[in-house]
Design a protein around this motif. Structure first.
Motif, PDB file in Angstrom:
ATOM      1  N   ASP A 141      57.510  34.372  53.359  1.00 24.59           N
ATOM      2  CA  ASP A 141      57.359  34.798  51.969  1.00 24.59           C
ATOM      3  C   ASP A 141      56.665  33.783  51.063  1.00 24.59           C
ATOM      4  O   ASP A 141      56.331  34.114  49.931  1.00 24.59           O
ATOM      5  CB  ASP A 141      58.732  35.154  51.373  1.00 24.59           C
ATOM      6  N   HIS A 142      56.495  32.536  51.529  1.00 21.82           N
ATOM      7  CA  HIS A 142      55.822  31.493  50.738  1.00 21.82           C
ATOM      8  C   HIS A 142      56.499  31.305  49.371  1.00 21.82           C
ATOM      9  O   HIS A 142      55.871  31.443  48.313  1.00 21.82           O
ATOM     10  CB  HIS A 142      54.342  31.813  50.500  1.00 21.82           C
ATOM     11  N   PRO A 143      57.787  30.969  49.312  1.00 18.62           N
ATOM     12  CA  PRO A 143      58.489  30.903  48.028  1.00 18.62           C
ATOM     13  C   PRO A 143      58.012  29.762  47.122  1.00 18.62           C
ATOM     14  O   PRO A 143      57.727  28.654  47.589  1.00 18.62           O
ATOM     15  CB  PRO A 143      59.945  30.686  48.440  1.00 18.62           C
ATOM     16  N   GLN A 150      55.652  25.516  35.170  1.00 16.28           N
ATOM     17  CA  GLN A 150      54.932  24.999  36.334  1.00 16.28           C
ATOM     18  C   GLN A 150      55.546  25.537  37.616  1.00 16.28           C
ATOM     19  O   GLN A 150      56.758  25.454  37.810  1.00 16.28           O
ATOM     20  CB  GLN A 150      54.964  23.472  36.348  1.00 16.28           C
ATOM     21  N   ARG A 151      54.687  26.080  38.483  1.00 11.35           N
ATOM     22  CA  ARG A 151      55.162  26.626  39.748  1.00 11.35           C
ATOM     23  C   ARG A 151      55.139  25.552  40.825  1.00 11.35           C
ATOM     24  O   ARG A 151      54.178  24.813  40.974  1.00 11.35           O
ATOM     25  CB  ARG A 151      54.312  27.822  40.167  1.00 11.35           C
ATOM     26  N   ARG A 152      56.240  25.491  41.564  1.00 11.61           N
ATOM     27  CA  ARG A 152      56.367  24.494  42.618  1.00 11.61           C
ATOM     28  C   ARG A 152      56.806  25.171  43.919  1.00 11.61           C
ATOM     29  O   ARG A 152      57.697  26.022  43.899  1.00 11.61           O
ATOM     30  CB  ARG A 152      57.416  23.441  42.230  1.00 11.61           C
ATOM     31  N   PRO A 153      56.210  24.800  45.041  1.00  9.32           N
ATOM     32  CA  PRO A 153      56.704  25.312  46.321  1.00  9.32           C
ATOM     33  C   PRO A 153      58.164  24.925  46.488  1.00  9.32           C
ATOM     34  O   PRO A 153      58.579  23.830  46.076  1.00  9.32           O
ATOM     35  CB  PRO A 153      55.825  24.605  47.353  1.00  9.32           C
ATOM     36  N   CYS A 154      58.946  25.798  47.074  1.00 12.07           N
ATOM     37  CA  CYS A 154      60.363  25.488  47.248  1.00 12.07           C
ATOM     38  C   CYS A 154      60.890  26.049  48.559  1.00 12.07           C
ATOM     39  O   CYS A 154      60.344  26.990  49.130  1.00 12.07           O
ATOM     40  CB  CYS A 154      61.187  26.020  46.082  1.00 12.07           C
ATOM     41  N   TYR A 155      61.953  25.427  49.024  1.00 11.70           N
ATOM     42  CA  TYR A 155      62.774  25.998  50.090  1.00 11.70           C
ATOM     43  C   TYR A 155      63.799  26.899  49.414  1.00 11.70           C
ATOM     44  O   TYR A 155      64.156  26.691  48.248  1.00 11.70           O
ATOM     45  CB  TYR A 155      63.512  24.905  50.851  1.00 11.70           C
ATOM     46  N   LEU A 156      64.290  27.882  50.136  1.00 15.14           N
ATOM     47  CA  LEU A 156      65.392  28.709  49.655  1.00 15.14           C
ATOM     48  C   LEU A 156      66.502  28.665  50.689  1.00 15.14           C
ATOM     49  O   LEU A 156      66.266  28.905  51.876  1.00 15.14           O
ATOM     50  CB  LEU A 156      64.935  30.149  49.433  1.00 15.14           C
ATOM     51  N   ALA A 178      49.111  30.470  47.264  1.00 14.93           N
ATOM     52  CA  ALA A 178      49.725  30.364  45.937  1.00 14.93           C
ATOM     53  C   ALA A 178      51.228  30.596  45.994  1.00 14.93           C
ATOM     54  O   ALA A 178      51.993  30.029  45.221  1.00 14.93           O
ATOM     55  CB  ALA A 178      49.076  31.361  44.982  1.00 14.93           C
ATOM     56  N   GLY A 179      51.668  31.423  46.915  1.00  7.61           N
ATOM     57  CA  GLY A 179      53.086  31.700  47.058  1.00  7.61           C
ATOM     58  C   GLY A 179      53.575  32.745  46.076  1.00  7.61           C
ATOM     59  O   GLY A 179      52.864  33.147  45.151  1.00  7.61           O
ATOM     60  N   VAL A 180      54.792  33.203  46.286  1.00 10.21           N
ATOM     61  CA  VAL A 180      55.395  34.200  45.405  1.00 10.21           C
ATOM     62  C   VAL A 180      56.378  33.508  44.467  1.00 10.21           C
ATOM     63  O   VAL A 180      57.092  32.583  44.854  1.00 10.21           O
ATOM     64  CB  VAL A 180      56.108  35.310  46.192  1.00 10.21           C
ATOM     65  N   ARG A 181      56.418  33.952  43.239  1.00  7.68           N
ATOM     66  CA  ARG A 181      57.328  33.394  42.230  1.00  7.68           C
ATOM     67  C   ARG A 181      58.680  34.073  42.401  1.00  7.68           C
ATOM     68  O   ARG A 181      58.817  35.268  42.156  1.00  7.68           O
ATOM     69  CB  ARG A 181      56.756  33.645  40.833  1.00  7.68           C
ATOM     70  N   VAL A 182      59.679  33.312  42.820  1.00  7.95           N
ATOM     71  CA  VAL A 182      60.960  33.908  43.193  1.00  7.95           C
ATOM     72  C   VAL A 182      61.936  34.006  42.022  1.00  7.95           C
ATOM     73  O   VAL A 182      63.028  34.576  42.187  1.00  7.95           O
ATOM     74  CB  VAL A 182      61.627  33.108  44.342  1.00  7.95           C
TER      75      VAL A 182
END
Length: 226
Positions: A141-143, A150-156, A178-182
């Protein structure tokens, strides 16, 4: 089993896991950038392998980005990742993702639908797992999480997320995604069937400058703070 978060990757004992390399993205057109793929990706991968000295490295799906063709630059990058592992003595394993339809054209090494590390199963996460485990490590899902604009890559990380077991979702290793904004996503908006309760997913952000992780409350609580 303790988890170590580092540079969009995850360390499980002697195993390093990365997800969603999407090698080949940005090889043409307006997406030709000097980051995210090619030599830049190989160098980040090398840094991780040298720092953690794993016995094995698992790619949790979508090693490749292309569905129909594999540019020569893709072969070079995959060969670079393989060389890093060979030089360090680590075994490289791929668990295919939905983008890996051309995988056999560039990869003849170990391939597993899902790979077990102790009580953990590593897989891409686009399909339900076949095996049972206390923890599932996935990508797909590329969270990303948006904090103060500011958008930052994250683990969930979510306990009891799938079949009563913990799920850990990795960010994309490719910086071009770019990833998805969770922030406001519900479980049904995630593509992975392993996400069943978005409110219980806790974001973990890797701070590249401070070289440390920052853990946040589960999304159900965190949303009220944003």
């Amino acid at each position: 089993m303790d988890l170590t978060y580092d540079g969009r990757a995850l360390v499980l004992e002697d195993t390093l896991v990365v997800a969603d390399c999407h090698v080949g993205r940005g090889t043409g057109g307006e997406l030709e950038f000097p980051v995210g793929s090619g030599s830049e990706m190989v160098e980040r991968f090398r840094d991780l392998v040298e720092r953690h000295e794993p016995d094995e490295v698992v790619v949790a799906g979508d090693l490749l980005h292309s569905f129909q063709t594999v540019p020569r630059t893709v072969e070079t990058t995959v060969a670079g990742l393989r060389a890093v592992c060979r030089e360090s003595g680590a075994r490289l394993v791929v668990t295919p993702g939905n983008h890996d339809t051309m995988l056999d054209s560039v990869w003849d090494g170990p391939v597993e639908r899902e790979y077990r590390v102790g009580d953990t199963l590593v897989l891409h996460g686009h399909e339900a797992p076949e095996g049972d485990a206390d923890r599932y490590v996935v990508g797909h899902d590329h969270p990303t999480i948006e904090i103060e604009g500011q958008r930052r890559p994250c683990y969930l990380v979510g306990e009891g997320q799938y079949r009563g077991s913990e799920v850990v979702m990795l960010p994309s290793f490719n910086k071009l995604n770019a990833g998805v904004r969770v922030n406001t996503m519900s479980a049904g908006e995630f593509q992975s069937p392993l996400v069943t309760d978005a409110d219980s997913l806790a974001p973990v952000v890797w701070d590249e400058h401070a070289r440390e992780t920052k853990a946040f409350p589960p999304l159900g609580e965190f949303r009220r703070l944003l």
